[in-house]
Scaffold this motif. Structure first.
Motif, PDB file in Angstrom:
ATOM      1  N   LYS A   1       2.559  -0.541  -2.249  1.00 36.75           N
ATOM      2  CA  LYS A   1       2.034  -0.146  -1.095  1.00 36.75           C
ATOM      3  C   LYS A   1       3.057   0.539  -1.428  1.00 36.75           C
ATOM      4  O   LYS A   1       3.525   1.780  -0.843  1.00 36.75           O
ATOM      5  CB  LYS A   1       2.395  -0.913   0.028  1.00 36.75           C
ATOM      6  N   ARG A   2       4.178   0.101  -1.708  1.00 39.72           N
ATOM      7  CA  ARG A   2       5.813   1.055  -2.072  1.00 39.72           C
ATOM      8  C   ARG A   2       5.925   2.373  -2.686  1.00 39.72           C
ATOM      9  O   ARG A   2       6.513   2.980  -2.403  1.00 39.72           O
ATOM     10  CB  ARG A   2       6.944   0.155  -2.152  1.00 39.72           C
ATOM     11  N   LEU A   3       4.870   1.721  -3.662  1.00 37.90           N
ATOM     12  CA  LEU A   3       5.301   3.107  -4.784  1.00 37.90           C
ATOM     13  C   LEU A   3       4.129   3.862  -4.217  1.00 37.90           C
ATOM     14  O   LEU A   3       4.583   5.282  -3.869  1.00 37.90           O
ATOM     15  CB  LEU A   3       4.189   2.102  -6.416  1.00 37.90           C
TER      16      LEU A   3
ATOM     17  N   ASP B   1       1.075  -3.886   5.986  1.00 38.78           N
ATOM     18  CA  ASP B   1       2.203  -4.235   4.567  1.00 38.78           C
ATOM     19  C   ASP B   1       1.364  -4.802   3.067  1.00 38.78           C
ATOM     20  O   ASP B   1       1.945  -4.518   1.646  1.00 38.78           O
ATOM     21  CB  ASP B   1       3.192  -5.848   4.239  1.00 38.78           C
TER      22      ASP B   1
ATOM     23  N   ARG C   1       2.009  -5.817  -2.049  1.00 34.17           N
ATOM     24  CA  ARG C   1       2.860  -5.140  -0.540  1.00 34.17           C
ATOM     25  C   ARG C   1       4.047  -4.125  -2.365  1.00 34.17           C
ATOM     26  O   ARG C   1       4.120  -3.145  -1.762  1.00 34.17           O
ATOM     27  CB  ARG C   1       4.193  -5.659  -0.534  1.00 34.17           C
ATOM     28  N   GLY C   2       4.117  -4.589  -3.544  1.00 35.59           N
ATOM     29  CA  GLY C   2       4.606  -3.617  -4.286  1.00 35.59           C
ATOM     30  C   GLY C   2       4.087  -1.961  -4.974  1.00 35.59           C
ATOM     31  O   GLY C   2       4.296  -1.225  -4.359  1.00 35.59           O
TER      32      GLY C   2
ATOM     33  N   CYS D   1       2.157   0.648 -11.405  1.00 36.04           N
ATOM     34  CA  CYS D   1       1.534   0.050 -10.264  1.00 36.04           C
ATOM     35  C   CYS D   1       1.010  -1.372 -10.258  1.00 36.04           C
ATOM     36  O   CYS D   1       1.357  -2.245  -9.207  1.00 36.04           O
ATOM     37  CB  CYS D   1       0.426   1.225  -9.448  1.00 36.04           C
TER      38      CYS D   1
ATOM     39  N   GLU E   1       3.270  -4.031 -10.071  1.00 34.38           N
ATOM     40  CA  GLU E   1       3.500  -4.608  -9.038  1.00 34.38           C
ATOM     41  C   GLU E   1       2.232  -5.611  -8.642  1.00 34.38           C
ATOM     42  O   GLU E   1       2.997  -6.128  -7.398  1.00 34.38           O
ATOM     43  CB  GLU E   1       3.842  -3.213  -8.201  1.00 34.38           C
TER      44      GLU E   1
ATOM     45  N   ASP F   1       3.383   4.618  -0.671  1.00 34.24           N
ATOM     46  CA  ASP F   1       4.348   5.380   0.309  1.00 34.24           C
ATOM     47  C   ASP F   1       4.607   6.028  -0.032  1.00 34.24           C
ATOM     48  O   ASP F   1       4.869   7.199   0.624  1.00 34.24           O
ATOM     49  CB  ASP F   1       5.044   4.412   1.395  1.00 34.24           C
ATOM     50  N   GLU F   2       5.636   5.718  -1.301  1.00 34.44           N
ATOM     51  CA  GLU F   2       7.131   6.567  -2.011  1.00 34.44           C
ATOM     52  C   GLU F   2       6.343   7.771  -2.104  1.00 34.44           C
ATOM     53  O   GLU F   2       6.490   8.883  -2.472  1.00 34.44           O
ATOM     54  CB  GLU F   2       7.984   5.879  -2.549  1.00 34.44           C
TER      55      GLU F   2
END
Length: 474
Positions: free
Chosen positions: A178-180, A290, A175-176, A206, A209, A182-183
């Motif tokens: 994916k957040r990076l 996610d 999930r971490g 990455c 994460e 997406d950002e």
């Protein structure tokens, strides 16, 4: 309300049980649990003194009873087997002064059908002194317990497949990551491969994460880890060296929406061993939005890679001397000529005395001389030069970009190496006849090789003449 309640209700008289408890206390019983456990028939004695006053319609239908009398006359069919253990806990709670009790237990219908039930009982207000009115509510939770049992079997099956898989399995949380990613998209990054190439720290971020949730037994064996805690604590020893390059490729695939991936990677065991692995990466179904649960399967292909490397080695090398072989030598000559490299220096060497060693001492002695010659030439050449065995006792060194001085220096180096080698093998002297030549402007390599060969034969004839002179003197 009692009769129409949607759960089974029992109104019972526990006064005889209270009198039985008082009698046991008078006899000196202080620990009811021990008293009942020592003789299980005492639990049945307690059950026998309980009197059912009334039950509601839901109770009759639940237990397949025609009426109250039918139910009461067959209570031994209802309360049996698995119930005694939970009934013991109810009795102990009452003994200890509580006015209510609760349990998950088993009853049986008069037709013999098993019921998983949730039972709660309470001494009604105003009856605490004699326990003559106790209300018991029974909820049928058979479907829930059957579903729970099936779920437990399913979970045990899945855990068994995971734990005993013959390949290394990792459950990970991305999930971490994916957040990076997406950002990065929100910031307008379009060419992700270029971005990660310019910003390697993003790849490292990455990787940090990624959270490992679980690993199976094969993983511990594969990575030489004593337990999961040790492996997870030392992941930096496992994922190192070229791992970031592999992980960058993995990120690029994820950026492009590829949630199932397969590639060969290199990891390391906790004792430092190198592992070649086939990695299969998959975001599990239900987590596509996610990446909260990812499975990574690692198959050990180290033996296969070593076999491939050895076969590749055999294709380019001579097994005995470990030098390049004639095939590689020819390919390299063609490459040098295609690229028009200048200057080029070539040294041709012939091992002196090989036939005599084979004839007098056997082929093992001859092979030893060839092996020693390979050692000398390997140590003499640098990274820009290539030493090859091009015949039975004939060798060559190709030196692209080298001039006459480099050729002369190579011969001096080889002479020193031979002298050192002979100090450790005084029983069999190693000797070369060497010829060296450097290309001239516009000269074809074929002509260069011929000149080097001629120089070697001059040295060979000089060696043979000296050897004959020494024999004549003897």
């Amino acid at each position: 309300m009692f009769d129409l309640a949607p759960v089974s209700l029992w109104l019972e008289d526990y006064s005889a049980l209270r009198l039985l408890f008082e009698r046991w206390r008078d006899l000196g019983v202080t620990d009811l649990r021990r008293h009942l456990t020592e003789d299980r028939t005492r639990i049945e004695e307690c059950s026998a003194v309980l009197r059912v006053i009334k039950v509601n319609q839901r109770t009759l239908s639940l237990f397949d009873a025609r009426d109250l009398a039918h139910l009461v006359d067959n209570l031994s069919l209802v309360f049996r087997d698995d119930m005694l253990g939970s009934h013991l806990e109810e009795l102990v709670r009452l003994w200890d002064g509580n006015t209510d009790f609760f349990s998950n237990t088993v009853n049986y219908t008069l037709a013999g059908r098993r019921l998983d039930i949730q039972l709660s009982g309470s001494i009604l207000p105003g009856y605490e002194a004699n326990w003559s009115r106790v209300l018991i509510a029974i909820e049928d939770v058979t479907d829930r317990e059957v579903a729970r049992a099936k779920l437990a079997v399913s979970e045990a099956y899945a855990r068994g497949l995971f734990e005993h898989s013959p390949v290394s399995l990792w459950a990970e949380d991305f999930r971490g990551v994916k957040r990076l990613l997406d950002e990065a998209r929100r910031q307008g990054i379009q060419d992700f491969p270029v971005f990660t190439d310019v910003h390697p720290v993003f790849v490292q971020q990455c990787l940090s994460e990624v959270h490992v949730l679980d690993v199976n037994r094969q993983t511990l064996d594969l990575f030489a880890a004593p337990d999961k805690a040790t492996l997870l604590r030392r992941l930096g020893d496992v994922f190192r060296a070229n791992m970031l390059n592999h992980f960058r490729e993995q990120l690029i695939d994820l950026w492009n929406g590829k949630l199932f991936q397969q590639r060969e990677v290199v990891n390391y065991t906790l004792d430092g061993g190198e592992l070649h692995l086939l990695m299969q990466f998959s975001v599990l179904p239900g987590h596509e939005s996610d990446w909260g649960l990812v499975q990574v399967a690692l198959t050990d292909i180290t033996a296969r890679k070593r076999a491939e490397a050895y076969l590749e080695f055999l294709g380019k090398h001579d097994v005995l001397t470990k030098l390049y072989n004639r095939s590689f030598y020819n390919d390299e000559i063609n490459r040098i000529e295609r690229k028009n490299i200048y200057p080029v220096t070539v040294m041709i060497a012939d091992l002196n005395g090989l036939k005599a060693a084979n004839d007098s001492l056997g082929h093992a002695a001859g092979d030893s001389l060839l092996s020693r010659m390979g050692e000398v030439l390997q140590k003499a050449v640098d990274r820009q030069s290539y030493a090859a065995r091009i015949g039975g006792d004939e060798f060559a060194i190709l030196m692209p970009g080298a001039d006459e001085r480099d050729g002369a220096a190579m011969i001096d180096t080889i002479d020193r190496m031979i002298e050192i080698n002979n100090q450790f093998h005084s029983e069999s002297i190693l000797s070369f006849s060497m010829g060296v030549a450097t290309s001239r402007p516009g000269e074809r390599l074929e002509a260069l090789l011929k000149r080097a060969d001629e120089e070697m034969y001059k040295a060979k004839r000089a060696f043979q003449a000296l050897q004959a002179s020494d024999e004549a003197a003897l």
